[in-house]
Design an enzyme around this catalytic site. Structure first.
Site, PDB file in Angstrom:
ATOM      1  N   TYR A   8     -75.702 -21.135 -10.922  1.00  4.63           N
ATOM      2  CA  TYR A   8     -76.064 -22.669 -10.715  1.00  4.63           C
ATOM      3  C   TYR A   8     -74.769 -23.309 -10.267  1.00  4.63           C
ATOM      4  O   TYR A   8     -74.639 -24.417 -10.741  1.00  4.63           O
ATOM      5  CB  TYR A   8     -76.716 -23.384 -11.877  1.00  4.63           C
ATOM      6  CG  TYR A   8     -77.991 -22.830 -12.279  1.00  4.63           C
ATOM      7  CD1 TYR A   8     -79.249 -22.493 -11.648  1.00  4.63           C
ATOM      8  CD2 TYR A   8     -78.287 -22.369 -13.639  1.00  4.63           C
ATOM      9  CE1 TYR A   8     -80.351 -22.070 -12.150  1.00  4.63           C
ATOM     10  CE2 TYR A   8     -79.416 -21.783 -14.225  1.00  4.63           C
ATOM     11  CZ  TYR A   8     -80.330 -21.870 -13.358  1.00  4.63           C
ATOM     12  OH  TYR A   8     -81.450 -21.209 -13.846  1.00  4.63           O
ATOM     13  N   TYR A 135     -90.703 -26.302 -14.454  1.00  3.82           N
ATOM     14  CA  TYR A 135     -89.682 -25.070 -14.305  1.00  3.82           C
ATOM     15  C   TYR A 135     -90.207 -23.755 -15.070  1.00  3.82           C
ATOM     16  O   TYR A 135     -90.632 -23.935 -16.336  1.00  3.82           O
ATOM     17  CB  TYR A 135     -88.210 -25.640 -14.730  1.00  3.82           C
ATOM     18  CG  TYR A 135     -87.269 -24.345 -14.583  1.00  3.82           C
ATOM     19  CD1 TYR A 135     -86.778 -24.124 -13.506  1.00  3.82           C
ATOM     20  CD2 TYR A 135     -87.090 -23.548 -15.885  1.00  3.82           C
ATOM     21  CE1 TYR A 135     -85.634 -22.989 -13.204  1.00  3.82           C
ATOM     22  CE2 TYR A 135     -86.269 -22.502 -15.452  1.00  3.82           C
ATOM     23  CZ  TYR A 135     -85.441 -22.224 -14.320  1.00  3.82           C
ATOM     24  OH  TYR A 135     -84.554 -21.105 -14.482  1.00  3.82           O
ATOM     25  N   ASP A 225     -96.325 -21.482 -21.199  1.00  3.52           N
ATOM     26  CA  ASP A 225     -94.998 -21.027 -21.172  1.00  3.52           C
ATOM     27  C   ASP A 225     -94.165 -21.621 -22.196  1.00  3.52           C
ATOM     28  O   ASP A 225     -93.660 -22.754 -22.138  1.00  3.52           O
ATOM     29  CB  ASP A 225     -94.351 -21.344 -19.665  1.00  3.52           C
ATOM     30  CG  ASP A 225     -92.890 -20.940 -19.784  1.00  3.52           C
ATOM     31  OD1 ASP A 225     -92.317 -20.604 -20.462  1.00  3.52           O
ATOM     32  OD2 ASP A 225     -92.340 -21.082 -18.443  1.00  3.52           O
ATOM     33  N   LYS A 253     -86.200 -16.576 -24.874  1.00  6.43           N
ATOM     34  CA  LYS A 253     -84.919 -17.298 -25.319  1.00  6.43           C
ATOM     35  C   LYS A 253     -84.508 -16.755 -26.853  1.00  6.43           C
ATOM     36  O   LYS A 253     -84.311 -15.921 -27.235  1.00  6.43           O
ATOM     37  CB  LYS A 253     -85.059 -18.674 -25.044  1.00  6.43           C
ATOM     38  CG  LYS A 253     -85.097 -18.982 -23.522  1.00  6.43           C
ATOM     39  CD  LYS A 253     -84.898 -20.492 -23.420  1.00  6.43           C
ATOM     40  CE  LYS A 253     -84.862 -21.180 -22.002  1.00  6.43           C
ATOM     41  NZ  LYS A 253     -83.775 -20.808 -21.199  1.00  6.43           N
TER      42      LYS A 253
HETATM   43  C1  LIG Z   1     -89.947 -22.798 -19.478  1.00  2.00           C
HETATM   44  C2  LIG Z   1     -89.111 -21.952 -19.181  1.00  2.00           C
HETATM   45  N1  LIG Z   1     -89.705 -20.626 -18.563  1.00  2.00           N
HETATM   46  C3  LIG Z   1     -89.102 -19.582 -18.157  1.00  2.00           C
HETATM   47  C4  LIG Z   1     -87.563 -19.706 -18.161  1.00  2.00           C
HETATM   48  C5  LIG Z   1     -86.959 -18.372 -17.453  1.00  2.00           C
HETATM   49  O1  LIG Z   1     -86.361 -17.914 -18.582  1.00  2.00           O
HETATM   50  P1  LIG Z   1     -84.956 -16.744 -18.293  1.00  2.00           P
HETATM   51  O2  LIG Z   1     -84.114 -17.781 -18.014  1.00  2.00           O
HETATM   52  O3  LIG Z   1     -84.940 -15.948 -19.681  1.00  2.00           O
HETATM   53  O4  LIG Z   1     -85.546 -15.992 -17.184  1.00  2.00           O
HETATM   54  C6  LIG Z   1     -86.930 -20.681 -18.829  1.00  2.00           C
HETATM   55  C7  LIG Z   1     -85.602 -20.932 -18.881  1.00  2.00           C
HETATM   56  O5  LIG Z   1     -84.842 -21.817 -18.902  1.00  2.00           O
HETATM   57  C8  LIG Z   1     -87.875 -21.932 -19.236  1.00  2.00           C
HETATM   58  O6  LIG Z   1     -87.210 -22.982 -19.744  1.00  2.00           O
END
Ligand SMILES: Cc1ncc(COP(=O)(O)O)c(C=O)c1O
Length: 407
Positions: A8, A135, A225, A253
């Site tokens: 980024y 996102y 998610d 995470k």
């Molecule tokens: C809600 C959500 N889903 C998916 C992801 C993607 O995860 P990764 O960075 O481990 O690919 C993120 C990353 O910030 C996220 O906040």
């Protein structure tokens, strides 16, 4: 460093990153021994802070037995125990764990599962609904269900338009989309309650409960998610609970306490048993090399043990109480201050007021990283009241002293 391509970031004029030597508890130490409170938990993952001896030892013990074994045709104790543990802490019949190596891939897995769930029944449903400004990661299909031009504008328009973006908390809008399009929609994917990268927006639980009913009514899968919200960030272990159960949930995470990149996509019985048949064609054809990695599973198991034993939910409640002090900060450039669980965010009208904020935090012994119009906090849950108060006072001084005349 010239061989590293940073995330980024415009590499041409990038501010040099801080060179970190080590982490200890809630602190990061730079090479020149500057001690910094990490207020973003290394992208919201290191919930126990750094160098947790119990997790270190769990990984070390496992390393001596083998750092990686494939799941295709093999199985091992850490993945058996970890999947059992996850099934026991997730609500109802969210029992079937498919591991992968990152949150984005976990999302891809969920989306593929949803499409094949219907194709195994002879239906062609390939589109998805998601929130405006959502996102879900940076891989291709995760970007497509996402609606975050700040991250993905270079790719918008190149994607197949197979998504509907709805306004969070507007149940009539959701029903309208479903009424007209449900025959081609496989699932509704949401960041439940807390939208992270889209601006730390907080939404209602009641909406999700109504959406659950609509997903059943129109025969589409409901996908949570919880890569960011999972493991306590909104104040509960997960947003999903016995009263609000999605068909598929994705965790990442903090899944490994932030030690190793790993994710899990967990399906309920309804989804799983559409793949469980006498036909090889019904199988789920996906298999990341490092899925169920034993080190990740060992770290994850220990992380959950600590979370439960040390009553992290109580810790997060205390963090939330302290974070609420952010709301005492008054400045005409502040648009809104939002707090939920272990997350606090100041949204400003114009990010010129955040220029120099990172450096100010650094001078005050704090690692913080603003983006766009947001200055946010997602600290490790082990942060003490004293440390968090120092962080909040620093935020306060930035707005009320250093920048009091900036309009
Ligand atoms: C809600 C959500 N889903 C998916 C992801 C993607 O995860 P990764 O960075 O481990 O690919 C993120 C990353 O910030 C996220 O906040």
């Amino acid at each position: 460093m010239k061989n590293i391509w940073f995330p980024y970031t415009q590499m041409k004029n990038m501010t040099p990153p801080l060179h970190i030597d080590r982490g200890e508890g809630v602190y990061l130490y730079t090479k020149d021994e500057k001690k910094l409170i990490d207020t973003v938990s290394s992208w919201w993952s290191t919930i126990h802070g750094y160098n947790n001896l119990e997790i270190n030892n769990a990984i070390k013990d496992q390393i001596d037995k083998g750092s990686h074994m494939m799941l295709g045709g093999l199985v091992h104790d850490p993945v058996i125990k970890f999947s059992k543990k996850l099934a026991s802490i997730l609500p109802k019949d969210l029992d079937h764990c498919f591991f992968s190596d990152s949150g984005s891939v976990g999302v891809e897995v969920a989306l593929k599962m949803a499409v094949q769930y219907f194709s195994n029944q002879g239906m062609k449903k390939t589109k998805f609904i998601s929130y405006k400004d959502s996102y879900h990661g940076d891989t291709w299909k995760a970007m497509e269900v996402g609606d975050d031009p700040d991250y993905h504008k270079a790719f918008k328009g190149n994607n197949t338009p197979s998504n509907f973006y709805v306004t969070p908390d507007n149940i009539n809008e959701l029903e309208e989309v479903l009424k007209n399009n449900s025959k081609e929609i496989a699932g509704f994917i949401v960041e439940p309650i807390l939208q992270g990268a889209g601006g730390f927006k907080i939404h209602s639980r009641e909406y999700l409960k109504k959406a659950r009913i609509l997903c059943d009514k129109y025969d589409i899968l409901f996908i949570f998610d919880e890569v960011a919200t999972g493991f306590g960030r909104t104040g509960n272990l997960f947003v999903a609970d016995e009263d609000l159960v999605p068909d598929i949930i994705i965790l990442g995470k903090a899944l490994t306490g932030g030690y190793l990149g790993h994710a899990v996509t967990v399906a309920n019985d309804k989804v799983y048993y559409e793949f469980y048949s006498d036909s090889v064609d019904d199988s789920f054809m996906h298999g990341p090399t490092f899925m169920g990695n034993p080190l990740a599973c060992a770290a994850g198991l220990k992380s959950i043990e600590i979370f439960q034993r040390e009553n992290y939910i109580e810790k997060i409640k205390n963090i939330e109480t302290i974070l609420n002090r952010l709301k005492e900060i008054k400045h005409p450039m502040i648009k809104e201050i939002r707090v939920i669980g272990g997350c606090g965010c100041i949204e400003v009208y114009d990010n010129k007021i955040l220029k120099g904020f990172k450096e100010y935090c650094y001078e005050n012994g704090i690692w913080n990283r603003t983006f766009l119009n947001f200055a946010y906090l997602m600290p490790p849950y082990i942060i003490t009241e004293k440390e968090l108060s120092h962080v909040i006072n620093t935020f306060k001084r930035w707005f009320c002293d250093v920048n009091k005349d900036v309009l």
